[in-house]
Design a protein around this motif. Sequence first.
Motif, PDB file in Angstrom:
ATOM      1  N   ARG A   1       5.082  11.733  -6.546  1.00  0.00           N
ATOM      2  CA  ARG A   1       4.313  10.545  -6.180  1.00  0.00           C
ATOM      3  C   ARG A   1       2.825  10.779  -6.425  1.00  0.00           C
ATOM      4  NH1 ARG A   1       3.634   5.227  -6.016  1.00  0.00           N
ATOM      5  NH2 ARG A   1       2.819   4.399  -4.064  1.00  0.00           N
TER       6      ARG A   1
ATOM      7  N   ALA B   1       6.356   2.302  -4.870  1.00  0.00           N
ATOM      8  CA  ALA B   1       6.233   2.737  -3.475  1.00  0.00           C
ATOM      9  C   ALA B   1       7.561   2.681  -2.725  1.00  0.00           C
ATOM     10  CB  ALA B   1       5.177   1.902  -2.754  1.00  0.00           C
TER      11      ALA B   1
ATOM     12  N   TYR C   1      10.010   5.316  -3.664  1.00  0.00           N
ATOM     13  CA  TYR C   1       9.549   6.619  -3.190  1.00  0.00           C
ATOM     14  C   TYR C   1       9.890   6.828  -1.723  1.00  0.00           C
ATOM     15  CZ  TYR C   1       6.224   9.948  -1.215  1.00  0.00           C
ATOM     16  OH  TYR C   1       5.651  10.970  -0.505  1.00  0.00           O
ATOM     17  N   ILE C   2       9.600   5.841  -0.881  1.00  0.00           N
ATOM     18  CA  ILE C   2       9.885   5.965   0.548  1.00  0.00           C
ATOM     19  C   ILE C   2      11.392   6.098   0.773  1.00  0.00           C
ATOM     20  CG2 ILE C   2       9.648   4.898   2.815  1.00  0.00           C
ATOM     21  CD1 ILE C   2       7.018   5.860   1.568  1.00  0.00           C
TER      22      ILE C   2
ATOM     23  N   ARG D   1      -1.568   3.856  -1.110  1.00  0.00           N
ATOM     24  CA  ARG D   1      -1.371   4.226   0.295  1.00  0.00           C
ATOM     25  C   ARG D   1      -0.947   3.031   1.133  1.00  0.00           C
ATOM     26  NH1 ARG D   1      -5.856   8.109  -0.709  1.00  0.00           N
ATOM     27  NH2 ARG D   1      -7.285   6.348  -0.589  1.00  0.00           N
TER      28      ARG D   1
ATOM     29  N   ASP E   1       2.671   2.297   0.377  1.00  0.00           N
ATOM     30  CA  ASP E   1       3.529   3.302   1.004  1.00  0.00           C
ATOM     31  C   ASP E   1       3.717   2.986   2.486  1.00  0.00           C
ATOM     32  OD1 ASP E   1       3.810   4.668  -1.360  1.00  0.00           O
ATOM     33  OD2 ASP E   1       2.439   6.292  -0.835  1.00  0.00           O
TER      34      ASP E   1
ATOM     35  N   TYR F   1       4.166   9.668   9.371  1.00  0.00           N
ATOM     36  CA  TYR F   1       3.763  10.214   8.077  1.00  0.00           C
ATOM     37  C   TYR F   1       2.809  11.373   8.311  1.00  0.00           C
ATOM     38  CZ  TYR F   1      -0.793   7.761   8.334  1.00  0.00           C
ATOM     39  OH  TYR F   1      -2.049   7.320   8.696  1.00  0.00           O
TER      40      TYR F   1
END
Length: 328
Positions: A11, A65, A68-69, A146, A149, A162
């Motif tokens: 990422r 995003a 990725y999460i 960010r 995310d 996080y």
Amino acid sequence: MPTPSELGSDRYQLVTSTVRTVVAEVQRIWAGLSATTIAEDLEGAAGAAILSATTSGQMTVVDAAQAYIAAQMAAQGGSAVTEAALVTAAFAGIAPDGGPLETLLYLPAIGVRSRIAAGLAPGEAMLGGLADMARYASTAISDAARSADQVAMAAHRSCVAYMRVVNLPACSRCIVLAGQTYSYSEGFQRHPNCDCQTLPLRERDWPDVPSPERLFTAMSEAEQNRQFGMAAADAIRAGADIGQVVNARRGMGVAHLGGRSLAVTSEGTTRRGLYGARERRAGGEFASAPGQRYSRVTTPRLMPEEIFRIADGRADQLRLLRRYGYLA
């Protein structure tokens, strides 16, 4: 299956490579501009090209995003199922302070004129303007990543927190926050050019993330002196607590618009905008401010950071994120 650390590294590489690509394009465009016509250039085709490149960069990092999460949650033994879909377009064209990105990307023209008025040669003034433009573009892309995310974290119920991951080279303000863990809905403290990451957590333990002390030790003595100052670096090397030496919050803050207590954005609030179109269908009211070409919805559009700050629990977060167009 990739490990959480490997996913985080991938990422980070996507975001930083996107930033480098956009900055290279900005430099290419800027090379054809002149100090005498910089204002007109940034109001015209050159400015539109820089805006397009930066917006495209935002879309690239935001679009990845949610996957990725989901991958991080699966790698940690959680569910990869999301409760809502991220709306990629909701994060594009917005500056870190919530204003229109095109307004931010015009500021280097003002900077060039100010430098010339202060006595700098046109060439030096243009170099300063390019540095400003590169900083604004890269920060806008990193901030979009960010924010996306964090919104994607809210849409995955198995994500509870996080961790802040710092990649060298980094400034002292970021280094002292390395490895800190926050609730998934807590705002991310950053500064211009900050490229720190938010790595989602299913559990509140991530031993592979380097601590401030490990990052400090990994730096050369010259880099330690440059980032912390010689006196502070000497104190840390002598055994002083790094968090006590550095004021971690100096110069950092959650994005907000001017001095308002609510972080809002005007982006997407016209009748044809993403948020404005929703409000129009719902019977929302629109008004034009003096000197504005288009009318905008009178109900402010909250930024994701503000939603996380004021919402009462995850269900309320999801409701507000949908309400303001960040989730479908």
